[in-house]
Design a protein around this motif. Structure first.
Motif, PDB file in Angstrom:
ATOM      1  N   ARG A   1      -5.574  11.065  -1.312  1.00  0.00           N
ATOM      2  CA  ARG A   1      -5.579  10.091  -0.220  1.00  0.00           C
ATOM      3  C   ARG A   1      -4.184   9.516   0.051  1.00  0.00           C
ATOM      4  N   ILE A   2      -3.247   9.804  -0.842  1.00  0.00           N
ATOM      5  CA  ILE A   2      -1.866   9.352  -0.630  1.00  0.00           C
ATOM      6  C   ILE A   2      -1.211  10.318   0.353  1.00  0.00           C
ATOM      7  N   GLN A   3      -1.079   9.888   1.595  1.00  0.00           N
ATOM      8  CA  GLN A   3      -0.595  10.778   2.658  1.00  0.00           C
ATOM      9  C   GLN A   3       0.924  10.831   2.757  1.00  0.00           C
ATOM     10  N   PHE A   4       1.589   9.797   2.300  1.00  0.00           N
ATOM     11  CA  PHE A   4       3.053   9.753   2.437  1.00  0.00           C
ATOM     12  C   PHE A   4       3.694   9.428   1.079  1.00  0.00           C
ATOM     13  N   PRO A   5       3.655  10.376   0.130  1.00  0.00           N
ATOM     14  CA  PRO A   5       4.201  10.107  -1.214  1.00  0.00           C
ATOM     15  C   PRO A   5       5.687   9.770  -1.221  1.00  0.00           C
ATOM     16  N   LYS A   6       6.420  10.251  -0.219  1.00  0.00           N
ATOM     17  CA  LYS A   6       7.862   9.977  -0.179  1.00  0.00           C
ATOM     18  C   LYS A   6       8.165   8.511   0.128  1.00  0.00           C
TER      19      LYS A   6
ATOM     20  N   TYR B   1       3.501   9.671  -9.621  1.00  0.00           N
ATOM     21  CA  TYR B   1       2.540  10.340  -8.735  1.00  0.00           C
ATOM     22  C   TYR B   1       2.651  11.858  -8.884  1.00  0.00           C
ATOM     23  N   TYR B   2       3.871  12.376  -8.806  1.00  0.00           N
ATOM     24  CA  TYR B   2       4.057  13.822  -8.903  1.00  0.00           C
ATOM     25  C   TYR B   2       3.705  14.344 -10.300  1.00  0.00           C
ATOM     26  N   LEU B   3       4.036  13.547 -11.337  1.00  0.00           N
ATOM     27  CA  LEU B   3       3.707  13.975 -12.694  1.00  0.00           C
ATOM     28  C   LEU B   3       2.194  14.017 -12.889  1.00  0.00           C
ATOM     29  N   MET B   4       1.501  13.029 -12.356  1.00  0.00           N
ATOM     30  CA  MET B   4       0.044  13.017 -12.430  1.00  0.00           C
ATOM     31  C   MET B   4      -0.534  14.195 -11.638  1.00  0.00           C
ATOM     32  N   GLN B   5       0.034  14.477 -10.481  1.00  0.00           N
ATOM     33  CA  GLN B   5      -0.409  15.613  -9.675  1.00  0.00           C
ATOM     34  C   GLN B   5      -0.238  16.918 -10.457  1.00  0.00           C
ATOM     35  N   SER B   6       0.858  17.012 -11.192  1.00  0.00           N
ATOM     36  CA  SER B   6       1.104  18.188 -12.016  1.00  0.00           C
ATOM     37  C   SER B   6       0.062  18.306 -13.128  1.00  0.00           C
ATOM     38  N   ASN B   7      -0.242  17.174 -13.788  1.00  0.00           N
ATOM     39  CA  ASN B   7      -1.243  17.176 -14.858  1.00  0.00           C
ATOM     40  C   ASN B   7      -2.600  17.654 -14.358  1.00  0.00           C
ATOM     41  N   LEU B   8      -3.000  17.152 -13.201  1.00  0.00           N
ATOM     42  CA  LEU B   8      -4.305  17.509 -12.645  1.00  0.00           C
ATOM     43  C   LEU B   8      -4.323  18.970 -12.196  1.00  0.00           C
ATOM     44  N   ALA B   9      -3.201  19.454 -11.657  1.00  0.00           N
ATOM     45  CA  ALA B   9      -3.120  20.859 -11.254  1.00  0.00           C
ATOM     46  C   ALA B   9      -3.224  21.777 -12.469  1.00  0.00           C
ATOM     47  N   MET B  10      -2.639  21.358 -13.592  1.00  0.00           N
ATOM     48  CA  MET B  10      -2.735  22.157 -14.820  1.00  0.00           C
ATOM     49  C   MET B  10      -4.169  22.218 -15.324  1.00  0.00           C
TER      50      MET B  10
ATOM     51  N   HIS C   1       0.843  -1.205   0.000  1.00  0.00           N
ATOM     52  CA  HIS C   1       0.000   0.000   0.000  1.00  0.00           C
ATOM     53  C   HIS C   1       0.872   1.246   0.000  1.00  0.00           C
ATOM     54  N   PHE C   2       1.887   1.272   0.847  1.00  0.00           N
ATOM     55  CA  PHE C   2       2.739   2.456   0.942  1.00  0.00           C
ATOM     56  C   PHE C   2       3.762   2.533  -0.190  1.00  0.00           C
ATOM     57  N   LEU C   3       4.158   1.394  -0.747  1.00  0.00           N
ATOM     58  CA  LEU C   3       5.141   1.398  -1.837  1.00  0.00           C
ATOM     59  C   LEU C   3       4.532   1.755  -3.185  1.00  0.00           C
ATOM     60  N   PHE C   4       3.313   1.270  -3.438  1.00  0.00           N
ATOM     61  CA  PHE C   4       2.712   1.428  -4.766  1.00  0.00           C
ATOM     62  C   PHE C   4       1.497   2.348  -4.803  1.00  0.00           C
ATOM     63  N   GLY C   5       0.819   2.505  -3.666  1.00  0.00           N
ATOM     64  CA  GLY C   5      -0.325   3.401  -3.615  1.00  0.00           C
ATOM     65  C   GLY C   5      -1.431   3.005  -4.586  1.00  0.00           C
TER      66      GLY C   5
END
Length: 216
Positions: free
Chosen positions: A75-80, A90-99, A48-52
């Motif tokens: 819901r991913i509380q600990f991306p690191k 994860y971060y790239l997807m977060q960037s896409n959604l923010a755009m 769960h924490f490794l792959f989310g």
């Protein structure tokens, strides 16, 4: 497929149930008998924490459910703690959604975090710099946009649609600088990609009107 998605969604509570059940079983009957249950619980929690839930995010995006994708991503509380290639995605997807929400500052921070997390492939790295270039372009930072988009093309992009989009953006930047020769070359390369996405085809059709009237 649905069963697997349900497993991903409830993997953490399921892991906790197995872990507590294993502990109870161990205390009541012995740890050897509880070993398998404990291992299943630990495996569920660790994965769960490794792959989310990135698979669920991707499916929501493909279905056009941006709000649903964002809810899952939040819901991913600990991306690191995510496995590095997963963290980068994860971060790239977060960037896409923010755009898509026109939050360019958040999008830039996210894509830079994606770059820091590394890239599993050259094409993935190409998409990171493509994203950074598009963000810079929307912020009217044409110098950074040009640098990042050219780097993205050098690394390689996963499909002709993104390649054409990068070339068209570079063409537009060159036009704004009145570097018509370079603009025409970028436009020629963009048309060679033969993109099928209606939005990009429309951009090529619209830009063709200006290219044909350019000197040089």
């Amino acid at each position: 497929m649905k069963a697997f998605n349900l497993f991903i969604k409830y993997r953490l509570p399921l892991g906790i149930v197995f872990l507590l059940g294993g502990i109870a079983l161990g205390l009541a009957f012995g740890w050897w008998e509880a070993a398998i249950v404990l291992l299943i619980g630990v495996a569920c929690i660790v994965t769960h924490f490794l792959f989310g839930p990135m698979r669920l995010v991707q499916e929501a995006v493909e279905a056009g459910d941006v709000e649903g994708a964002m809810r899952i991503l939040n819901r991913i509380q600990f991306p690191k703690l995510l496995y590095k290639p997963i963290r980068s995605g994860y971060y790239l997807m977060q960037s896409n959604l923010a755009m898509q929400n026109e939050d360019l500052d958040k999008a830039e921070i996210a894509v830079r975090n994606s770059i820091k997390s590394g890239s599993p492939t050259r094409e993935h790295e190409g998409m990171q710099y493509f994203q950074l270039g598009i963000i810079a372009s929307q912020k009217n930072d044409t110098k950074s946009a040009s640098e990042n988009l050219r780097k993205a093309l050098k690394l390689g992009l996963p499909d002709k649609e993104n390649t054409a989009a990068a070339l068209l953006q570079l063409c537009s930047i060159s036009m704004s600088r009145r570097d018509f020769k370079t603009a025409k070359e970028y436009f020629r390369r963009a048309k060679e990609q033969k993109p099928t996405t209606e939005q990009i085809k429309s951009q090529i059709k619209e830009m063709d009107k200006y290219i044909s009237r350019m000197p040089g």
